[in-house]
Design a protein around this motif. Structure first.
Motif, PDB file in Angstrom:
ATOM      1  N   ASP A 139      40.600 -92.189   9.377  1.00 11.64           N
ATOM      2  CA  ASP A 139      38.951 -92.362   8.758  1.00 11.64           C
ATOM      3  C   ASP A 139      38.645 -93.833   8.458  1.00 11.64           C
TER       4      ASP A 139
ATOM      5  N   HIS B 196      36.975 -96.473   9.798  1.00 11.07           N
ATOM      6  CA  HIS B 196      35.630 -96.284  10.132  1.00 11.07           C
ATOM      7  C   HIS B 196      35.284 -97.756  10.039  1.00 11.07           C
TER       8      HIS B 196
ATOM      9  N   ARG C  16      31.377 -98.701   9.863  1.00 12.06           N
ATOM     10  CA  ARG C  16      30.364 -99.143   8.583  1.00 12.06           C
ATOM     11  C   ARG C  16      31.933 -98.973   7.143  1.00 12.06           C
TER      12      ARG C  16
ATOM     13  N   ASP D 105      39.769 -92.319  13.706  1.00  9.08           N
ATOM     14  CA  ASP D 105      38.278 -92.656  13.253  1.00  9.08           C
ATOM     15  C   ASP D 105      38.928 -93.923  13.277  1.00  9.08           C
TER      16      ASP D 105
ATOM     17  N   GLN E 116      34.494 -96.789  14.042  1.00  5.88           N
ATOM     18  CA  GLN E 116      32.332 -95.474  13.939  1.00  5.88           C
ATOM     19  C   GLN E 116      31.799 -96.217  15.401  1.00  5.88           C
ATOM     20  N   ARG E 117      31.689 -96.291  15.586  1.00  2.96           N
ATOM     21  CA  ARG E 117      30.872 -96.276  17.292  1.00  2.96           C
ATOM     22  C   ARG E 117      31.880 -96.318  18.106  1.00  2.96           C
TER      23      ARG E 117
ATOM     24  N   GLN F  11      33.829-103.334  16.174  1.00  3.10           N
ATOM     25  CA  GLN F  11      34.540-102.872  15.525  1.00  3.10           C
ATOM     26  C   GLN F  11      35.916-102.788  15.914  1.00  3.10           C
TER      27      GLN F  11
ATOM     28  N   HIS G  22      35.359 -90.341  16.000  1.00  2.98           N
ATOM     29  CA  HIS G  22      34.591 -92.062  16.667  1.00  2.98           C
ATOM     30  C   HIS G  22      35.032 -92.580  17.600  1.00  2.98           C
TER      31      HIS G  22
ATOM     32  N   SER H 106      35.930 -96.159   4.320  1.00  7.74           N
ATOM     33  CA  SER H 106      34.465 -95.916   4.942  1.00  7.74           C
ATOM     34  C   SER H 106      33.766 -95.903   3.485  1.00  7.74           C
TER      35      SER H 106
ATOM     36  N   ARG I 119      31.088 -93.822   4.116  1.00  5.30           N
ATOM     37  CA  ARG I 119      30.834 -92.649   4.086  1.00  5.30           C
ATOM     38  C   ARG I 119      31.204 -91.457   3.406  1.00  5.30           C
TER      39      ARG I 119
END
Length: 283
Positions: A9, A11, A14, A40, A43-44, A49, A71, A219, A221
């Motif tokens: 993750d 990401h 982000r 992941d 992020q998008r 990214q 993701h 991340s 998040r």
């Protein structure tokens, strides 16, 4: 002995750049035998990214394995999600969605559990063709190598949240993993770090299998945990195996050692031998 950095993750899109830089430096300093990145990366799933994620991967001095997470397929581009969901991932990261690593001591198999066509594509699933492939590879590795299986979506819920949704067809996949003699399962998705025996939740499983979940490595998040990754030390195989999970956590300036959990194989069961909380944020 083998050492594995379990990262998940990331990401990109982000992230905190300071954490990314510190993670790259820490990995170079710790020198794991292998890095396993359980999804992941973005992020998008946007091209910029993926380019950032590619630049990070290019800095890794050790061999690595990587699989996509939910993701890493388009979110808002509905047409792209259904027609070519891994276009950017394959262009910038890897065309292999189910990687395999083998050496004299270790075999690791990754499976892509992302499903772009289901309504809630944040949830994962494993299909029977994937089960067959992982079973064949792990079984063919024989009994003298330590066997790792990793996905993005979890097979074991957090200890304080037993109702957490797990990867689809988990029970059927676990039967195959038992037969193949898997020793360790790794995953991410939840942004939480914990470890344990698969038998603690799946009561019908007959084989003791270690599980480790990784927090988000970079991340912003966060889910009440700092950015972290698992540094795993594997010694021996079969009934003589010993595995140590060390959570290396971001503490504001660098990654430092945190919770350390040591498991030993006694007969056919993994047992938690020792657990050390490690350094506190104030250390």
């Amino acid at each position: 002995m083998r050492t594995v950095a379990h990262i998940s993750d990331l990401h990109f899109g982000r992230i905190d750049p300071r954490v990314v830089e510190a993670l790259a430096e820490d990995l170079a300093e710790q020198k794991p035998s292998l890095a396993i990145i359980s999804g992941d990366l973005t992020q998008r799933a946007r091209r910029n990214q993926f380019r950032e994620a590619r630049a990070f991967l290019d800095r890794l001095p050790m061999p690595y394995m990587v699989i996509p997470g939910n993701h890493d397929i388009p979110n808002f581009n509905i047409l792209g999600r259904f027609t070519d969901p891994y276009r950017n991932y394959k262009r910038y990261i890897s065309e292999d969605l189910c990687p395999i690593h083998q050496d004299d001591e270790l075999v690791a198999v990754g499976i892509n559990t992302v499903r772009s066509w289901i309504l809630d594509f944040a949830e994962g699933r494993i299909n029977r063709a994937q089960m067959k492939r992982m079973q064949e590879v792990l079984h063919a590795a024989g009994p003298d190598r330590f066997k790792i299986f990793f996905t993005h979506h979890p097979f074991l819920p957090p200890p304080d949240a037993p109702e957490t949704r797990l990867v689809g067809r988990a029970r059927e996949a676990l039967r195959r993993l038992e037969e193949a003699g898997v020793d360790l399962m790794l995953a991410g998705h939840l942004h939480r770090a914990y470890s344990g025996d698969i038998m603690s939740h799946h009561t019908k499983v007959a084989r003791s299998i270690l599980v480790a979940q990784a927090s988000t490595a970079t991340s912003t998040r966060l889910r009440n945990e700092p950015n972290a990754y698992n540094f795993i030390t594997i010694e021996g195989t079969g009934e003589d195996a010993r595995v140590t999970f060390l959570v290396r956590s971001w503490e504001g300036a660098r990654f430092t050692p945190g919770l350390k959990s040591q498991y030993v194989k006694r007969g056919h069961r993994w047992e938690l031998q020792a657990q050390d909380p490690g350094l506190s944020p104030a250390s």
